[in-house]
Design an enzyme around this catalytic site. Structure first.
Site, PDB file in Angstrom:
ATOM      1  N   ASP A  37      37.817  47.697  35.340  1.00  0.00           N
ATOM      2  CA  ASP A  37      39.208  48.086  35.165  1.00  0.00           C
ATOM      3  C   ASP A  37      39.235  49.279  34.207  1.00  0.00           C
ATOM      4  O   ASP A  37      38.249  49.563  33.516  1.00  0.00           O
ATOM      5  CB  ASP A  37      39.983  46.892  34.587  1.00  0.00           C
ATOM      6  CG  ASP A  37      41.404  47.245  34.214  1.00  0.00           C
ATOM      7  OD1 ASP A  37      42.107  47.825  35.057  1.00  0.00           O
ATOM      8  OD2 ASP A  37      41.809  46.941  33.077  1.00  0.00           O
ATOM      9  N   ASP A  39      42.538  50.688  32.054  1.00  0.00           N
ATOM     10  CA  ASP A  39      43.340  50.468  30.855  1.00  0.00           C
ATOM     11  C   ASP A  39      42.914  49.201  30.125  1.00  0.00           C
ATOM     12  O   ASP A  39      42.888  48.109  30.705  1.00  0.00           O
ATOM     13  CB  ASP A  39      44.828  50.358  31.212  1.00  0.00           C
ATOM     14  CG  ASP A  39      45.439  51.690  31.610  1.00  0.00           C
ATOM     15  OD1 ASP A  39      45.093  52.711  31.003  1.00  0.00           O
ATOM     16  OD2 ASP A  39      46.266  51.705  32.550  1.00  0.00           O
ATOM     17  N   GLU A  85      53.718  39.553  33.305  1.00  0.00           N
ATOM     18  CA  GLU A  85      52.314  39.861  33.601  1.00  0.00           C
ATOM     19  C   GLU A  85      51.365  38.952  32.838  1.00  0.00           C
ATOM     20  O   GLU A  85      50.367  38.474  33.386  1.00  0.00           O
ATOM     21  CB  GLU A  85      52.012  41.317  33.257  1.00  0.00           C
ATOM     22  CG  GLU A  85      50.539  41.684  33.441  1.00  0.00           C
ATOM     23  CD  GLU A  85      50.193  43.057  32.903  1.00  0.00           C
ATOM     24  OE1 GLU A  85      48.995  43.298  32.642  1.00  0.00           O
ATOM     25  OE2 GLU A  85      51.109  43.886  32.734  1.00  0.00           O
ATOM     26  N   LYS A 207      44.402  43.737  43.220  1.00  0.00           N
ATOM     27  CA  LYS A 207      43.195  44.567  43.151  1.00  0.00           C
ATOM     28  C   LYS A 207      42.029  43.840  43.825  1.00  0.00           C
ATOM     29  O   LYS A 207      41.444  42.924  43.269  1.00  0.00           O
ATOM     30  CB  LYS A 207      42.863  44.872  41.688  1.00  0.00           C
ATOM     31  CG  LYS A 207      43.926  45.697  40.989  1.00  0.00           C
ATOM     32  CD  LYS A 207      43.778  45.676  39.474  1.00  0.00           C
ATOM     33  CE  LYS A 207      42.603  46.481  39.007  1.00  0.00           C
ATOM     34  NZ  LYS A 207      42.579  46.589  37.519  1.00  0.00           N
ATOM     35  N   ASP A 231      40.431  43.221  31.684  1.00  0.00           N
ATOM     36  CA  ASP A 231      41.140  42.676  30.528  1.00  0.00           C
ATOM     37  C   ASP A 231      42.258  41.722  30.922  1.00  0.00           C
ATOM     38  O   ASP A 231      43.025  41.281  30.068  1.00  0.00           O
ATOM     39  CB  ASP A 231      41.728  43.807  29.679  1.00  0.00           C
ATOM     40  CG  ASP A 231      42.945  44.449  30.337  1.00  0.00           C
ATOM     41  OD1 ASP A 231      44.036  44.397  29.751  1.00  0.00           O
ATOM     42  OD2 ASP A 231      42.802  44.990  31.442  1.00  0.00           O
TER      43      ASP A 231
END
Length: 288
Positions: A37, A39, A85, A207, A231
């Site tokens: 990933d 960010d 989220e 994803k 993360d």
């Protein structure tokens, strides 16, 4: 087990070290794939002074490429959707349409701004609140210099154009063809002005390898083992669709006590408190 890995690490799977050894064996045979990933994984979560690191989307905001009106509306959306989220009690399948709505609304707002190819490079160079996670530069370089080379796929729900520009500016070596960025892409018109975004929209909970373009799919061909790092629990699916064994490393950057049980269920190794790339990751690519 945690003592045999680099602190601060919580090794959560009894087979974690065995998976590290199998990854290393795959690397030696040219059968290891790395999926990262961006960010808060490839980048850190906080600056040394404690300030939160800017995201790929946020770089355009910090550089004033995006208006104050956009920033205000984007912050409203963040306050509305980010708690969803990271809500460990809400099932991911319920989060998916909500996250799609969030990202779609942000992209609609960006479309109303004067974003051009030229001002992306300037935005990246002027952003002083983004940095690589400690150890990540050496990790990426080790993958590219490994013999045989270890392919790296950087999969992000951010903006691929911004990510690639950031990597061009911050890395002291060029990205090889064995390193791909799979992300949302900006579409520019003949004058170089943003006119659209790529479809389908990629967000943190959809994803998977289904989003890989053909060139990236070829990069993953013949690979038997994947080192995956992210993360958030949504990152755990990045290798889904590949017939591949996976070692999952999770970066639990904040709210550790609250979120650790979920991370322990989803990841083989958990790095806490915005920690460095763990020794286990370097051992997995056979460069420790």
């Amino acid at each position: 087990m945690a003592e045999s890995l680099q602190s601060p690490v919580d090794a959560v799977d009894s087979n974690a070290l065995e998976l590290v050894d199998r990854a290393s064996a795959a690397a030696a045979k040219g059968e290891l794939l790395v999926i990262l990933d961006f960010d808060r994984t490839l980048t850190s979560n906080f600056m040394p002074d404690g300030q939160r690191v800017t995201s790929a989307h946020g770089i355009l905001e910090v550089a004033s490429v995006l208006s104050e009106t956009f920033k205000s509306k984007a912050q409203e959306l963040f306050r509305k959707y980010y708690p969803i989220e990271i809500d460990e009690k809400m099932p991911i399948d319920e989060k998916v349409p909500i996250m799609h709505k969030w990202y779609g609304q942000v992209h609609e707002l960006i479309m109303k701004e004067n974003v051009t190819k030229d001002n992306i490079a300037g935005a990246v160079s002027s952003c002083k609140t983004i940095r690589l996670r400690d150890g990540m530069l050496d990790f990426l370089q080790s993958c590219q210099s490994h013999d045989p080379v270890i392919p790296v796929i950087i999969m992000s729900a951010g903006l691929g154009d911004v990510i690639e520009e950031f990597l061009r500016q911050v890395l002291p070596f060029p990205l090889q063809q064995s390193t791909h960025v799979v992300s949302n892409r900006m579409v520019f018109d003949e004058s170089g002005r943003l006119s659209d975004f790529s479809e389908p929209l990629l967000h943190m909970f959809n994803k998977t390898a289904a989003f890989f373009p053909e060139a990236t799919k070829k990069l993953a061909e013949g690979k038997e083992f994947c080192l995956l790092m992210g993360d958030g629990v949504g990152d755990c699916t990045m290798a889904d669709g590949l017939e591949i064994e996976t070692l999952k490393v999770g970066f639990l950057n904040e709210k550790v006590e609250e979120r650790l049980p979920e991370f322990r269920r989803k990841f083989d190794i958990v790095v806490t408190d915005d920690g460095v790339v763990p020794e286990a990751a370097f051992r997995a690519i056979h460069s420790a």
